[in-house]
Design a protein around this motif. Structure first.
Motif, PDB file in Angstrom:
ATOM      1  N   LEU A 145       0.822  -1.223   0.000  1.00  0.00           N
ATOM      2  CA  LEU A 145       0.000   0.000   0.000  1.00  0.00           C
ATOM      3  C   LEU A 145       0.856   1.273   0.000  1.00  0.00           C
ATOM      4  O   LEU A 145       0.336   2.383  -0.019  1.00  0.00           O
ATOM      5  N   CYS A 146       2.189   1.082   0.077  1.00  0.00           N
ATOM      6  CA  CYS A 146       3.123   2.218   0.224  1.00  0.00           C
ATOM      7  C   CYS A 146       2.814   3.029   1.490  1.00  0.00           C
ATOM      8  O   CYS A 146       3.048   4.246   1.530  1.00  0.00           O
ATOM      9  N   ALA A 147       2.254   2.374   2.476  1.00  0.00           N
ATOM     10  CA  ALA A 147       1.963   3.059   3.753  1.00  0.00           C
ATOM     11  C   ALA A 147       3.184   3.022   4.654  1.00  0.00           C
ATOM     12  O   ALA A 147       3.355   3.879   5.523  1.00  0.00           O
ATOM     13  N   ALA A 148       3.999   2.015   4.470  1.00  0.00           N
ATOM     14  CA  ALA A 148       5.283   1.897   5.172  1.00  0.00           C
ATOM     15  C   ALA A 148       6.108   0.953   4.315  1.00  0.00           C
ATOM     16  O   ALA A 148       5.588  -0.039   3.814  1.00  0.00           O
ATOM     17  N   ARG A 149       7.357   1.274   4.114  1.00  0.00           N
ATOM     18  CA  ARG A 149       8.169   0.435   3.223  1.00  0.00           C
ATOM     19  C   ARG A 149       9.190  -0.356   4.026  1.00  0.00           C
ATOM     20  O   ARG A 149       9.803   0.152   4.963  1.00  0.00           O
ATOM     21  N   THR A 150       9.350  -1.614   3.620  1.00  0.00           N
ATOM     22  CA  THR A 150      10.254  -2.516   4.341  1.00  0.00           C
ATOM     23  C   THR A 150      11.391  -2.946   3.429  1.00  0.00           C
ATOM     24  O   THR A 150      11.167  -3.300   2.280  1.00  0.00           O
ATOM     25  N   PRO A 163       7.057   8.006   6.719  1.00  0.00           N
ATOM     26  CA  PRO A 163       7.236   9.425   7.039  1.00  0.00           C
ATOM     27  C   PRO A 163       6.306   9.837   8.174  1.00  0.00           C
ATOM     28  O   PRO A 163       5.232   9.247   8.347  1.00  0.00           O
ATOM     29  N   THR A 164       6.716  10.807   8.937  1.00  0.00           N
ATOM     30  CA  THR A 164       5.870  11.281  10.032  1.00  0.00           C
ATOM     31  C   THR A 164       6.240  12.738  10.355  1.00  0.00           C
ATOM     32  O   THR A 164       7.092  13.318   9.700  1.00  0.00           O
ATOM     33  N   THR A 165       5.553  13.300  11.313  1.00  0.00           N
ATOM     34  CA  THR A 165       5.982  14.593  11.853  1.00  0.00           C
ATOM     35  C   THR A 165       6.147  14.413  13.350  1.00  0.00           C
ATOM     36  O   THR A 165       5.556  13.515  13.946  1.00  0.00           O
ATOM     37  N   HIS A 224      10.055   7.875  10.509  1.00  0.00           N
ATOM     38  CA  HIS A 224       9.760   6.982  11.632  1.00  0.00           C
ATOM     39  C   HIS A 224      10.296   5.585  11.331  1.00  0.00           C
ATOM     40  O   HIS A 224       9.933   4.992  10.313  1.00  0.00           O
ATOM     41  N   ILE A 225      11.172   5.100  12.209  1.00  0.00           N
ATOM     42  CA  ILE A 225      11.627   3.709  12.091  1.00  0.00           C
ATOM     43  C   ILE A 225      10.606   2.873  12.853  1.00  0.00           C
ATOM     44  O   ILE A 225      10.641   2.784  14.077  1.00  0.00           O
ATOM     45  N   LEU A 226       9.700   2.292  12.075  1.00  0.00           N
ATOM     46  CA  LEU A 226       8.575   1.570  12.681  1.00  0.00           C
ATOM     47  C   LEU A 226       9.045   0.254  13.295  1.00  0.00           C
ATOM     48  O   LEU A 226       8.657  -0.102  14.409  1.00  0.00           O
ATOM     49  N   TYR A 227       9.874  -0.459  12.547  1.00  0.00           N
ATOM     50  CA  TYR A 227      10.468  -1.703  13.047  1.00  0.00           C
ATOM     51  C   TYR A 227      11.904  -1.794  12.564  1.00  0.00           C
ATOM     52  O   TYR A 227      12.220  -1.339  11.466  1.00  0.00           O
ATOM     53  N   PHE A 228      12.746  -2.385  13.408  1.00  0.00           N
ATOM     54  CA  PHE A 228      14.163  -2.565  13.077  1.00  0.00           C
ATOM     55  C   PHE A 228      14.589  -3.858  13.753  1.00  0.00           C
ATOM     56  O   PHE A 228      14.544  -3.949  14.984  1.00  0.00           O
TER      57      PHE A 228
END
Lengths: 64, 176
Positions: free
Chosen positions: B40-45, B63-65, B89-93
């Motif tokens: 969905l290009c909502a978050a890229r992995t 991306p975020t603010t 935003h690093i959502l997962y690492f």
């Protein structure tokens, strides 16, 4: 407050500090713009310590 | 040694199923949610592989603010006018547990910093931000080593951020 001071007030603290050390003609707006553009671009990054200049981004996988 | 990365893809499904980082949330996300968000290009992995094609780690970005305190804005020379700043935003690492402590995490984080600095040029980005469990001392030590600082303390997650500096004039000239 004059125009020069007002424009200086809009800058980041680091840029304003550097600007204080430079003698500028307060009436020359072009000079002000050029110097500010240069100073803003040369703001020292705080990640310099951790970034090795030999760093190369990881390549993307080749399509098979 | 990390050889290459590949964006999330079903062709890596078998390797993803075998991925074990030691953190159920990190392993659950890559198996259950990452694909949908990626498509969905909502978050890229990005998936990272070593020279023997083993999946050694992954990260997910969006991306975020971010709202920064006045103290942080002054320390990071962001001026005092604007409170909200663009961030990545690093959502997962996550690193596979067999490949931890080999420098792979540092390598991946440097790629993220590189991406963020490019974003800074094109669309604006002033910091990396992530959330980390307060009791995850190993992760906190790693992020601190990468110069992240805690900007918000909460339960059970602390928010950490790394200031992203713009390119220097010399670097920009090299890019042109």
């Amino acid at each position: 407050m004059n125009d020069y001071e007002e424009r200086k007030g809009e800058l980041s603290m680091a840029t304003a500090k550097k600007l204080d050390q430079i003698e500028l003609n307060p009436k020359n707006k072009d000079q002000f713009d050029r110097v500010v553009k240069f100073l803003e671009a040369t703001e020292l990054p705080n990640i310099v310590k951790s970034v090795d200049h030999t760093y190369k981004p990881t390549p993307r996988a080749k399509k098979k | 040694m990390i050889a290459y990365y590949d964006p999330f893809s079903d062709k890596h499904r078998k390797k993803i199923r075998r991925f074990r980082s030691g953190d159920d949330l990190v392993d659950g996300f890559i198996n259950e949610e990452a694909g949908e968000l990626h498509d969905l290009c909502a978050a890229r992995t990005r998936l990272y592989f070593d020279t023997e094609d083993n999946l050694v780690g992954y990260f997910t970005l969006m991306p975020t603010t971010i709202k920064l305190s006045e103290q942080t804005r002054i320390q990071w020379e962001l001026g005092t006018r604007r409170i909200i700043h663009p961030a990545l935003h690093i959502l997962y690492f996550g690193i596979h547990e067999e490949y931890k402590l080999r420098g792979y995490g540092r390598h991946m984080m440097r790629d993220i910093i590189h991406m963020a600095r490019n974003f800074a040029v094109d669309i604006g980005c002033r910091c990396l931000v992530l959330e980390v469990k307060r009791d995850n001392n190993d992760a906190i030590a790693f992020y601190e080593k990468m110069e992240f600082v805690t900007i918000e303390e909460d339960e059970p997650y602390n928010k950490m951020a790394l200031r992203i500096a713009p390119y220097t004039v010399e670097e920009l000239e090299l890019m042109e």
